[in-house]
Write a protein that holds these residues in place. Structure first.
Motif, PDB file in Angstrom:
ATOM      1  N   ASP A  53      29.760   2.841  -3.759  1.00 52.07           N
ATOM      2  CA  ASP A  53      31.301   2.370  -2.615  1.00 52.07           C
ATOM      3  C   ASP A  53      32.155   3.082  -2.998  1.00 52.07           C
ATOM      4  OD1 ASP A  53      30.955   0.380  -3.422  1.00 52.07           O
ATOM      5  OD2 ASP A  53      31.395  -0.388  -0.713  1.00 52.07           O
ATOM      6  N   ALA A  54      32.207   2.237  -4.075  1.00 54.38           N
ATOM      7  CA  ALA A  54      33.445   2.277  -4.778  1.00 54.38           C
ATOM      8  C   ALA A  54      33.801   3.951  -5.794  1.00 54.38           C
ATOM      9  CB  ALA A  54      33.662   0.813  -6.170  1.00 54.38           C
ATOM     10  N   ASP A  77      36.611   8.841  -6.830  1.00 58.27           N
ATOM     11  CA  ASP A  77      36.688  10.347  -7.582  1.00 58.27           C
ATOM     12  C   ASP A  77      37.589  10.923  -5.583  1.00 58.27           C
ATOM     13  OD1 ASP A  77      35.413   9.835  -9.464  1.00 58.27           O
ATOM     14  OD2 ASP A  77      33.506  10.173  -8.573  1.00 58.27           O
ATOM     15  N   LEU A  78      37.450  10.856  -4.366  1.00 56.37           N
ATOM     16  CA  LEU A  78      37.858  11.419  -3.350  1.00 56.37           C
ATOM     17  C   LEU A  78      38.838  11.082  -3.302  1.00 56.37           C
ATOM     18  CD1 LEU A  78      36.838  12.479  -0.799  1.00 56.37           C
ATOM     19  CD2 LEU A  78      36.878   9.819   0.166  1.00 56.37           C
ATOM     20  N   ALA A 100      44.201  13.675  -4.048  1.00 53.00           N
ATOM     21  CA  ALA A 100      45.565  13.622  -4.811  1.00 53.00           C
ATOM     22  C   ALA A 100      45.540  14.883  -5.249  1.00 53.00           C
ATOM     23  CB  ALA A 100      45.622  12.289  -5.619  1.00 53.00           C
ATOM     24  N   ALA A 101      45.123  15.382  -6.613  1.00 55.63           N
ATOM     25  CA  ALA A 101      45.037  16.377  -7.066  1.00 55.63           C
ATOM     26  C   ALA A 101      45.615  17.014  -6.369  1.00 55.63           C
ATOM     27  CB  ALA A 101      43.598  16.903  -7.262  1.00 55.63           C
ATOM     28  N   GLU A 102      44.935  17.490  -4.914  1.00 54.94           N
ATOM     29  CA  GLU A 102      45.421  18.444  -3.955  1.00 54.94           C
ATOM     30  C   GLU A 102      46.669  18.633  -3.496  1.00 54.94           C
ATOM     31  OE1 GLU A 102      43.236  19.912   0.738  1.00 54.94           O
ATOM     32  OE2 GLU A 102      42.447  19.183  -0.925  1.00 54.94           O
ATOM     33  N   ALA A 127      42.306  10.729   3.107  1.00 56.27           N
ATOM     34  CA  ALA A 127      41.096  10.749   2.008  1.00 56.27           C
ATOM     35  C   ALA A 127      40.174   9.865   3.105  1.00 56.27           C
ATOM     36  CB  ALA A 127      40.944   9.766   0.517  1.00 56.27           C
ATOM     37  N   GLY A 128      40.209   9.311   3.734  1.00 50.16           N
ATOM     38  CA  GLY A 128      40.333   7.794   4.854  1.00 50.16           C
ATOM     39  C   GLY A 128      39.776   6.990   4.286  1.00 50.16           C
TER      40      GLY A 128
END
Lengths: 182, 182
Positions: free
Chosen positions: A6-7, A12-13, A18-20, A38-39
Motif C-alpha cells: 500500500d505504501a 506512486d499515486l 502531483a505531476a498533474e 490522490a485520496g
DNA sequence: GAACATACGGAGCACTGCTCCGCTTGTCAA
DNA sequence: TTGACAAGCGGAGCAGTGCTCCGTATGTTC
C-alpha cells in the motif's frame, strides 16, 4: 520486513497526481489539495515527501536525466546547432510547470539537495556541448555552463510571464541583440 | 471634507515600511508584518491598499517614471551604448526587491492595472532607444520593445536566483552567445 | 463644543504548510 | 489460520497567511 504494497501504491499515486496538479497550477499548488485528489490523508503525503521540495525533486530528477541524455544524443551534430537545440530543450522543458525554472537554479546551487547529483550530471553533459562550441570559436571563451543555464532558466521564466515564446527569447540571446560591428 | 491628517500620515508610513520590508524579504512579505512594523492595524493597511498589488504599485510607479527619465537622458548618446546602459538600469533596478521583475511584466500585460500607464510610458521611452539602434543596423529589425523588456526582466530574475551578476548575463545576451560566422 | 463623516483596529473566516499521534492494516513467523 | 507487531494511514491541531467586516475612536467643520 519488505516494503508494504500500500505504501508503494500511495507513493506512486501521489507522484502522478502531483505531476498533474503542478502542470495545471504551478509548483505552489496546495499540498492538501494534492492529497485530497490522490485520496490520501495529508499525513500520508508528508510521510512520503517530508517537504514540498522532496515532491518536486521526485518529478525533476527524471527531467534532468532526460536532458543529460539529450545532450549526449546531440554530441555528433555541429557544435553551434547542438548547443542551440539543447538550450531550447532546457528552456522549453522548464516551462512545463510554472515555478520550475526556480527549482532548477536552486538545485544547482544547493549542494545538499537530493537533486544536486543528477543536476550536476546534466550540467556536465551540457558543458561538453558548450566546450565544443567554444573550441571552434562559436562561443566566447569565458562563458561558463552555469551562465548558460541561468540564461536559459531566466528566459524560460520570462517567456512564461510575458507570453513571448521561449524560443524567440532564446534566439535573441543566442544571436545577440546587437549584431557585431564588422 | 478634506483628507484627514492621520490618514495621510499612515499612508506614507505604510509605504515607507513596505519599501523596507520588500527590499529585505521580497514582495511576498507578510502584510500583517508590515502593518505591525508600521504600528497600524491590519485593517488600516487594507483600507489604504486593498490588495498587495496596490501596495507594490505605489512603490513601482516612481521606478517606472525614473526609468523613463533615464531613457530620455540617454537619448543623446550613441545608440548601442544608450540601449545597453538603459537595459542595464532596467535589469539591475529590478533586483531591488525579490519578485519585482514579475510585477514589471505583469504591469505591462495587465491593461487594467493602475501601473499600466506609467509602465507603458517607460516602454515607449525605451522603444525610442531601441528604434534608433535598429535604424543604424545595430539591432535586428524585428525585435520589439516588449521582447527586450522581457529579456531584461528574465535576466534580472535569473541573476537574483543564480548568484551570477545581472550585468554579466545581460552582456552575454547583448553580445550574443554565439558570435556570428563571418 | 457638538455633530458626523472618516479612519482605525483587530476579531474572525477560510485557507496554507507542517507536526503529531492514536488507529488501522499488511506481512510474516508460528 | 492465526496472532503479533512494525509500518503505514489519516486527520485533528498549531501557527501562519490574505482579506473582510464592523464597532469604536478621532480629526474636522460649523
Amino acid at each position: 520486513m519488505a516494503e508494504r504494497a500500500d505504501a508503494r501504491r500511495n507513493h506512486d499515486l501521489i507522484v502522478s497526481v502531483a505531476a498533474e496538479a503542478f502542470a495545471e497550477h504551478g509548483v505552489d499548488t496546495s499540498l492538501r489539495d494534492i492529497a485530497r485528489r490522490a485520496g490520501v490523508g495529508i499525513g500520508t503525503l508528508y510521510r512520503h515527501f517530508p517537504t514540498r521540495e522532496a515532491l518536486v525533486e521526485a518529478l525533476l530528477r527524471q527531467r534532468f536525466d532526460r536532458l543529460r541524455a539529450r545532450a549526449e544524443e546531440l554530441a555528433d551534430q555541429p557544435p553551434a546547432e547542438a548547443l542551440a537545440r539543447w538550450l531550447t530543450d532546457v528552456a522549453t522543458g522548464s516551462a512545463t510547470y510554472r515555478g520550475l525554472p526556480e527549482s532548477v537554479l536552486a538545485a544547482l546551487r544547493d549542494e545538499t539537495s537530493e537533486l544536486h547529483g543528477s543536476c550536476v550530471a546534466m550540467r556536465a553533459a551540457g558543458a561538453e556541448l558548450l566546450a565544443r562550441a567554444q573550441e571552434e570559436g562559436l562561443v566566447a571563451a569565458g562563458v561558463t555552463p552555469e551562465e548558460v543555464l541561468a540564461l536559459a532558466a531566466g528566459l524560460a521564466w520570462a517567456g512564461d510571464r510575458s507570453g513571448i515564446a521561449v524560443e524567440r527569447l532564446l534566439a535573441l540571446a543566442l544571436d545577440g541583440l546587437t549584431p557585431r560591428r564588422r
